[in-house]
Motif scaffolding. Structure first.
Motif, PDB file in Angstrom:
ATOM      1  N   VAL A 104     -23.679 -25.418 -47.560  1.00 31.33           N
ATOM      2  CA  VAL A 104     -24.397 -24.901 -45.945  1.00 31.33           C
ATOM      3  C   VAL A 104     -23.436 -25.607 -45.124  1.00 31.33           C
ATOM      4  O   VAL A 104     -22.800 -25.653 -44.509  1.00 31.33           O
ATOM      5  CB  VAL A 104     -25.937 -24.618 -45.927  1.00 31.33           C
ATOM      6  CG1 VAL A 104     -26.117 -24.222 -44.004  1.00 31.33           C
ATOM      7  CG2 VAL A 104     -26.030 -23.473 -46.357  1.00 31.33           C
ATOM      8  N   MET A 105     -24.378 -27.381 -45.243  1.00 36.75           N
ATOM      9  CA  MET A 105     -23.501 -27.894 -44.338  1.00 36.75           C
ATOM     10  C   MET A 105     -22.454 -28.699 -43.958  1.00 36.75           C
ATOM     11  O   MET A 105     -21.574 -28.772 -43.554  1.00 36.75           O
ATOM     12  CB  MET A 105     -24.714 -29.555 -44.253  1.00 36.75           C
ATOM     13  CG  MET A 105     -25.617 -29.396 -44.363  1.00 36.75           C
ATOM     14  SD  MET A 105     -26.047 -28.974 -43.263  1.00 36.75           S
ATOM     15  CE  MET A 105     -28.367 -28.704 -43.322  1.00 36.75           C
ATOM     16  N   THR A 106     -21.216 -28.239 -45.559  1.00 41.98           N
ATOM     17  CA  THR A 106     -20.307 -28.559 -46.235  1.00 41.98           C
ATOM     18  C   THR A 106     -19.385 -27.884 -45.685  1.00 41.98           C
ATOM     19  O   THR A 106     -18.250 -28.347 -44.896  1.00 41.98           O
ATOM     20  CB  THR A 106     -19.775 -29.012 -47.975  1.00 41.98           C
ATOM     21  OG1 THR A 106     -20.670 -30.364 -47.823  1.00 41.98           O
ATOM     22  CG2 THR A 106     -18.645 -28.655 -47.942  1.00 41.98           C
ATOM     23  N   LEU A 107     -19.579 -26.424 -45.749  1.00 40.55           N
ATOM     24  CA  LEU A 107     -19.526 -25.062 -45.592  1.00 40.55           C
ATOM     25  C   LEU A 107     -18.660 -24.819 -43.872  1.00 40.55           C
ATOM     26  O   LEU A 107     -18.254 -24.685 -43.140  1.00 40.55           O
ATOM     27  CB  LEU A 107     -19.496 -23.815 -46.155  1.00 40.55           C
ATOM     28  CG  LEU A 107     -19.265 -24.064 -47.675  1.00 40.55           C
ATOM     29  CD1 LEU A 107     -19.981 -22.892 -48.525  1.00 40.55           C
ATOM     30  CD2 LEU A 107     -18.222 -23.856 -47.670  1.00 40.55           C
ATOM     31  N   ASP A 111     -21.381 -31.610 -38.719  1.00 38.97           N
ATOM     32  CA  ASP A 111     -21.139 -32.373 -37.730  1.00 38.97           C
ATOM     33  C   ASP A 111     -19.753 -33.425 -37.986  1.00 38.97           C
ATOM     34  O   ASP A 111     -19.368 -34.233 -37.217  1.00 38.97           O
ATOM     35  CB  ASP A 111     -21.390 -33.587 -39.264  1.00 38.97           C
ATOM     36  CG  ASP A 111     -23.007 -33.927 -39.876  1.00 38.97           C
ATOM     37  OD1 ASP A 111     -23.714 -33.725 -38.384  1.00 38.97           O
ATOM     38  OD2 ASP A 111     -23.366 -33.918 -41.139  1.00 38.97           O
ATOM     39  N   ALA A 112     -19.143 -31.604 -38.340  1.00 39.52           N
ATOM     40  CA  ALA A 112     -17.072 -31.930 -37.254  1.00 39.52           C
ATOM     41  C   ALA A 112     -16.897 -32.567 -36.059  1.00 39.52           C
ATOM     42  O   ALA A 112     -16.376 -32.993 -35.378  1.00 39.52           O
ATOM     43  CB  ALA A 112     -16.586 -30.983 -37.350  1.00 39.52           C
ATOM     44  N   HIS A 113     -18.068 -32.732 -34.875  1.00 41.20           N
ATOM     45  CA  HIS A 113     -18.321 -32.288 -33.546  1.00 41.20           C
ATOM     46  C   HIS A 113     -19.465 -32.466 -32.849  1.00 41.20           C
ATOM     47  O   HIS A 113     -20.676 -31.751 -33.271  1.00 41.20           O
ATOM     48  CB  HIS A 113     -17.074 -31.234 -32.588  1.00 41.20           C
ATOM     49  CG  HIS A 113     -17.764 -31.338 -31.661  1.00 41.20           C
ATOM     50  ND1 HIS A 113     -18.300 -30.893 -30.383  1.00 41.20           N
ATOM     51  CD2 HIS A 113     -16.036 -31.424 -31.047  1.00 41.20           C
ATOM     52  CE1 HIS A 113     -17.555 -31.095 -29.558  1.00 41.20           C
ATOM     53  NE2 HIS A 113     -16.260 -31.331 -29.569  1.00 41.20           N
ATOM     54  N   ASN A 170     -14.976 -12.398 -36.066  1.00 42.13           N
ATOM     55  CA  ASN A 170     -13.463 -12.187 -35.988  1.00 42.13           C
ATOM     56  C   ASN A 170     -13.023 -13.035 -35.686  1.00 42.13           C
ATOM     57  O   ASN A 170     -11.564 -13.570 -35.871  1.00 42.13           O
ATOM     58  CB  ASN A 170     -13.350 -11.179 -34.982  1.00 42.13           C
ATOM     59  CG  ASN A 170     -13.574  -9.705 -35.535  1.00 42.13           C
ATOM     60  OD1 ASN A 170     -13.411  -9.563 -36.697  1.00 42.13           O
ATOM     61  ND2 ASN A 170     -13.875  -8.918 -34.547  1.00 42.13           N
ATOM     62  N   THR A 171     -13.411 -14.000 -34.991  1.00 42.60           N
ATOM     63  CA  THR A 171     -12.401 -15.861 -34.687  1.00 42.60           C
ATOM     64  C   THR A 171     -14.513 -16.521 -35.060  1.00 42.60           C
ATOM     65  O   THR A 171     -15.064 -16.480 -35.498  1.00 42.60           O
ATOM     66  CB  THR A 171     -12.750 -16.172 -33.661  1.00 42.60           C
ATOM     67  OG1 THR A 171     -13.922 -15.186 -32.380  1.00 42.60           O
ATOM     68  CG2 THR A 171     -11.382 -14.489 -32.930  1.00 42.60           C
ATOM     69  N   ASP A 172     -13.473 -17.784 -34.485  1.00 45.48           N
ATOM     70  CA  ASP A 172     -13.801 -19.036 -35.076  1.00 45.48           C
ATOM     71  C   ASP A 172     -15.492 -19.382 -34.378  1.00 45.48           C
ATOM     72  O   ASP A 172     -14.974 -20.046 -33.330  1.00 45.48           O
ATOM     73  CB  ASP A 172     -13.183 -20.464 -35.380  1.00 45.48           C
ATOM     74  CG  ASP A 172     -14.294 -21.657 -35.719  1.00 45.48           C
ATOM     75  OD1 ASP A 172     -14.697 -21.430 -36.133  1.00 45.48           O
ATOM     76  OD2 ASP A 172     -13.431 -22.378 -36.410  1.00 45.48           O
ATOM     77  N   PHE A 173     -16.586 -19.197 -34.337  1.00 44.61           N
ATOM     78  CA  PHE A 173     -17.749 -19.101 -34.211  1.00 44.61           C
ATOM     79  C   PHE A 173     -17.564 -20.621 -33.315  1.00 44.61           C
ATOM     80  O   PHE A 173     -18.357 -20.919 -32.542  1.00 44.61           O
ATOM     81  CB  PHE A 173     -18.989 -19.316 -34.692  1.00 44.61           C
ATOM     82  CG  PHE A 173     -20.279 -18.864 -33.803  1.00 44.61           C
ATOM     83  CD1 PHE A 173     -20.595 -17.428 -33.415  1.00 44.61           C
ATOM     84  CD2 PHE A 173     -21.047 -19.976 -33.905  1.00 44.61           C
ATOM     85  CE1 PHE A 173     -21.667 -18.212 -32.604  1.00 44.61           C
ATOM     86  CE2 PHE A 173     -21.783 -20.277 -32.590  1.00 44.61           C
ATOM     87  CZ  PHE A 173     -22.563 -19.400 -32.819  1.00 44.61           C
ATOM     88  N   MET A 174     -17.516 -21.717 -34.879  1.00 51.57           N
ATOM     89  CA  MET A 174     -17.677 -23.374 -33.566  1.00 51.57           C
ATOM     90  C   MET A 174     -16.508 -23.447 -32.586  1.00 51.57           C
ATOM     91  O   MET A 174     -16.695 -24.420 -31.964  1.00 51.57           O
ATOM     92  CB  MET A 174     -17.124 -23.978 -35.193  1.00 51.57           C
ATOM     93  CG  MET A 174     -18.411 -23.282 -36.248  1.00 51.57           C
ATOM     94  SD  MET A 174     -20.471 -23.763 -35.480  1.00 51.57           S
ATOM     95  CE  MET A 174     -21.458 -23.397 -37.003  1.00 51.57           C
ATOM     96  N   GLU A 175     -15.378 -22.965 -32.900  1.00 52.20           N
ATOM     97  CA  GLU A 175     -14.866 -23.124 -31.800  1.00 52.20           C
ATOM     98  C   GLU A 175     -15.267 -22.892 -30.381  1.00 52.20           C
ATOM     99  O   GLU A 175     -14.822 -23.565 -29.192  1.00 52.20           O
ATOM    100  CB  GLU A 175     -13.505 -22.484 -32.041  1.00 52.20           C
ATOM    101  CG  GLU A 175     -12.305 -23.119 -33.127  1.00 52.20           C
ATOM    102  CD  GLU A 175     -11.958 -24.719 -32.993  1.00 52.20           C
ATOM    103  OE1 GLU A 175     -11.604 -25.275 -31.505  1.00 52.20           O
ATOM    104  OE2 GLU A 175     -12.305 -25.796 -33.737  1.00 52.20           O
ATOM    105  N   LEU A 176     -15.625 -22.034 -30.289  1.00 54.46           N
ATOM    106  CA  LEU A 176     -16.456 -21.454 -28.959  1.00 54.46           C
ATOM    107  C   LEU A 176     -17.863 -22.756 -28.642  1.00 54.46           C
ATOM    108  O   LEU A 176     -17.960 -23.049 -27.580  1.00 54.46           O
ATOM    109  CB  LEU A 176     -17.587 -20.068 -29.222  1.00 54.46           C
ATOM    110  CG  LEU A 176     -16.851 -19.245 -29.099  1.00 54.46           C
ATOM    111  CD1 LEU A 176     -17.170 -17.354 -29.596  1.00 54.46           C
ATOM    112  CD2 LEU A 176     -15.268 -18.911 -28.155  1.00 54.46           C
TER     113      LEU A 176
END
Length: 331
Positions: free
Chosen positions: A261-264, A268-270, A295-301
């Motif tokens: 889960v942590m890897t996927l 820790d990337a931001h 539909n889009t990248d949640f983490m970018e939000l």
């Protein structure tokens, strides 16, 4: 007083399945399915289909074994997450296909169930309809399928009387979906699937999101459930949780799952996504987990200025403001 052979309370996934099985095996028996809401479906009822809601499941993994959810009828393709309106449509089709739709009584709430301590047994139910009229009925068999999400829990927040803004539970998101266009800022309290969905919906609509996350709590054999023996595999559980070797296997299993889960998720990337990193082991988190089916990248939000995560306790409200335990306040 009306007399029935069987009453099912709840018209969600399990209530419909129970009603179907009873009706198909004993079609001559009288049956009623009672549900307090205005639509069948439980979690997937009409009024609970908030914007963007999807099942975590893909086509072929969220259906009754005797009623496939085929692409031609329901429009979902292989490897696609099932949209909530499709789940709703599927449940209605299931009820109609097996002839149980006519037995469903909506906006009928069971307020009291009294077991009869007689040779015949049975139950006397006190039911309340949409007009708040009370009546009673007798049933020989009572099946409860009300689930865990029937009644929303909305805590009282100090200062909410003078807050002035709209305050609602995730269950009422659909009824308050106009806020996706009218709100300038929204505060979301909690970190369940519904919270993640709401964060995504508001952020992608251009609404500023303040997300408050406190610290929260599967695979049944690997979980030390106190009711575990009820599944009939107590020997396996005793080995896994009652021996040194078994516990080593369990620890290894959860360690691998947690690391995956942590890897996927790349928490820790931001610095901002790191705030979403689970603070407890997966074994103790249970069904608070969800998956990214957006539909889009949640983490970018989360990395953007659209979402601000606060790891703190909710303290109180004041006119137009939210106050946290660490002294932070915002509109």
């Amino acid at each position: 007083m009306e007399y029935l052979d069987c009453v099912v309370v709840g018209a969600g996934w399990y209530g419909l399945a129970a009603a179907k099985q009873y009706h198909c095996t004993q079609p001559e028996r009288s049956l009623a399915v009672l549900d307090s809401e205005a639509s069948l479906g439980g979690t997937w009822a009409d009024h609970r289909l908030y914007p963007g809601l999807k099942s975590n499941n893909m086509l072929g993994t969220f259906e009754y074994p005797d009623f496939p959810m085929d692409t031609e009828t329901f429009g979902v393709k292989t490897n696609e997450h099932i949209p909530a309106p499709v789940v709703n449509k599927y449940l209605k089709a299931y009820a109609a296909n097996f002839g149980i739709a006519d037995f469903i009584r909506l906006q009928t709430k069971v307020s009291v169930a009294e077991h009869q301590d007689t040779a015949e047994g049975g139950w006397i139910l006190t039911v309340v309809n949409a007009e708040q009229h009370e009546s009673k009925l007798f049933t020989c068999r009572l099946i409860l399928a009300t689930g865990r999400t029937s009644d929303p829990f909305l805590p009282h927040f100090a200062g909410q009387e003078t807050f002035g803004g709209r305050l609602f539970h995730g269950k009422q998101f659909r009824d308050n979906r106009d806020t996706l266009q009218t709100a300038k800022a929204i505060t979301i309290f909690g970190a369940s699937k519904t919270a993640w969905d709401a964060v995504y919906a508001y952020a992608t609509a251009g609404v500023k999101v303040n997300w408050i996350i406190r610290h929260t709590r599967f695979l049944t054999w690997f979980s030390p459930c106190i009711w575990g023996d009820a599944d009939g595999y107590n020997g396996i559980r005793r080995f896994l949780h009652g021996t040194a070797l078994g516990r080593r296997i369990v620890d290894t299993f959860w360690s691998i799952l947690g690391n995956d889960v942590m890897t996927l998720m790349k928490f820790d990337a931001h610095p901002e996504t790191a705030k979403l990193k689970p603070r407890t082991l997966p074994m103790f988190t249970g069904d608070s987990f969800s998956i990214l089916n957006y539909n889009t990248d949640f983490m970018e939000l989360v990395k953007s200025e659209k979402v601000q995560i606060h790891i703190a306790e909710f303290d109180h409200l004041s006119p137009g403001k939210v106050h946290l335990s660490d002294g932070v306040e915002f509109e």
